[in-house]
Enzyme design. Structure first.
Site, PDB file in Angstrom:
ATOM      1  N   THR A  36     -18.813  -0.557 -12.993  1.00 15.47           N
ATOM      2  CA  THR A  36     -19.746  -1.635 -13.454  1.00 15.47           C
ATOM      3  C   THR A  36     -20.906  -1.011 -14.389  1.00 15.47           C
ATOM      4  OG1 THR A  36     -19.186  -2.736 -11.444  1.00 15.47           O
ATOM      5  CG2 THR A  36     -21.360  -3.399 -12.459  1.00 15.47           C
ATOM      6  N   ASP A  44       0.786  -1.037  -0.048  1.00 15.38           N
ATOM      7  CA  ASP A  44       0.065  -0.080  -0.031  1.00 15.38           C
ATOM      8  C   ASP A  44       0.972   1.338   0.160  1.00 15.38           C
ATOM      9  OD1 ASP A  44      -2.047   1.857   0.381  1.00 15.38           O
ATOM     10  OD2 ASP A  44      -3.487  -0.011   0.935  1.00 15.38           O
ATOM     11  N   LYS A 101     -17.293   6.297  -2.462  1.00 14.75           N
ATOM     12  CA  LYS A 101     -16.760   6.176  -3.717  1.00 14.75           C
ATOM     13  C   LYS A 101     -16.430   7.164  -4.376  1.00 14.75           C
ATOM     14  CE  LYS A 101     -17.903   3.149  -7.780  1.00 14.75           C
ATOM     15  NZ  LYS A 101     -16.654   2.628  -7.812  1.00 14.75           N
ATOM     16  N   ALA A 106     -11.522  -6.484 -14.999  1.00 14.09           N
ATOM     17  CA  ALA A 106     -12.953  -6.183 -14.762  1.00 14.09           C
ATOM     18  C   ALA A 106     -13.520  -5.413 -13.754  1.00 14.09           C
ATOM     19  CB  ALA A 106     -13.347  -7.701 -14.556  1.00 14.09           C
ATOM     20  N   HIS A 135     -24.034   3.746  -4.859  1.00 12.52           N
ATOM     21  CA  HIS A 135     -22.695   2.900  -3.901  1.00 12.52           C
ATOM     22  C   HIS A 135     -22.619   3.752  -2.794  1.00 12.52           C
ATOM     23  CE1 HIS A 135     -21.588   1.036  -7.560  1.00 12.52           C
ATOM     24  NE2 HIS A 135     -20.936   0.482  -6.893  1.00 12.52           N
TER      25      HIS A 135
END
Ligand code: NAD
Length: 269
Positions: free
Chosen positions: A168, A37, A161, A124, A157
């Site tokens: 998506t 991270d 976010k 994806a 969401h």
């Protein structure tokens, strides 16, 4: 038994990072090689690791080269700028990549495509099995309802976010456009750009809601005269994305290059 796959979790201190750590620890076919991270945000990942009591000897670091040395696959759920750095490092170290991060520019997506000539990548915006099926259903629905139906993609969401519409939602829009025989860039309309007046036929609309702790809701509405079809997916836990991403990591085990998505992983093509 074959040797477990050596996995690097990038963004280990984040929400998805934690879900991925849990997933790796629970899977005997996988072993945590290192956790990565930003230098100023790595403590959470280390705390989570200690909590699981499974990280002794595992590198919890911000140095990409240290994290990647000897690894098989890096799982990235971070931010586009971080993903681009990891993409270059993975090519250098010949480490495969699972990219779950969203919000990439066109140029960044092109960089991912180019990198896939050198290393195997699953990319994806949504790694859940249910959404992958939904993408197929939306394409099929748009192919059948291709005249006289307006298509709207609605998503909600959690309040943290940062990108909108969600990756998506855009992927679902792409599937709908594909079903109509079009390209999304030629027919997308974003509600937040302020659409007024009568709805234009043939356009795919996007609407975004943000609030609370919603993990991810997506609905594609195909509205005609006298009826409408609504296809909905609701994620209730990040575990669904983590399990999908780790399944994708195993799918890449015997691949040396190429760009894949979750439809490949699930054998839906
Ligand atoms: P988060 O903010 O909780 O975690 C992001 C992590 O990335 C943090 O630990 C942060 O320190 C790290 N990070 C940010 N910038 C960095 C940088 N420049 N260098 C190194 N590390 C950096 O976010 P999250 O909810 O875990 O989501 C992460 C990403 O995954 C988002 O893009 C989100 O949209 C995406 N996501 C994808 C799926 C999917 O199925 N593909 C599912 C959920 C979330």
């Amino acid at each position: 038994m074959v040797n477990p796959l050596k996995v690097v979790i990038a963004g280990c201190s984040g929400r998805m990072g934690h879900a991925l750590l849990e997933g790796v620890f629970a899977d005997v076919e996988l072993v945590l090689h290192s956790a990565l991270d930003r230098a100023d945000n790595i403590h959470l990942g280390r705390d989570a690791g200690e909590q699981f009591g499974r990280v002794s000897g595992v590198k919890v670091v911000s140095d990409i080269d240290v994290a990647l040395k000897g690894a098989d696959v890096l799982v990235d759920f971070t931010r586009p700028e971080a993903s681009m750095t990891y993409l270059a490092a993975c090519q250098k170290h010949q480490v495969k990549m699972i990219i779950g991060t969203t919000g990439f520019s066109v140029e960044e997506k092109q960089a991912i495509e180019a990198a896939a000539k050198n290393i195997a990548i699953v990319f994806a915006p949504n790694m859940s099995v249910g959404v992958t099926l939904l993408i197929n259903l939306v394409e099929q629905a748009a192919r059948v309802l291709n005249e006289g139906y307006d298509i709207e993609v609605v998503e909600m969401h959690h309040r943290h976010k940062v990108d909108a519409p969600s990756g998506t939602a855009l992927r679902l829009g792409e599937a709908a456009a594909h079903g109509l025989g079009q390209d999304l860039k030629d027919c997308a309309v974003y509600a937040r750009e302020g659409v007024t007046g009568e709805r234009e036929a043939g356009k795919i609309g996007f609407a975004t809601m943000r609030g609370g702790d919603v993990v991810g809701d997506h609905t594609v509405v195909l509205a005609g005269i006298g009826e409408r079809v609504e296809l909905t997916h609701k994620a209730s836990s990040r575990a669904t994305f983590a399990l999908g991403a780790l399944r994708a990591a195993k799918y890449l085990a015997d691949k040396t290059s190429g760009l894949y998505d979750m439809r490949d992983v699930l054998g839906l093509r």
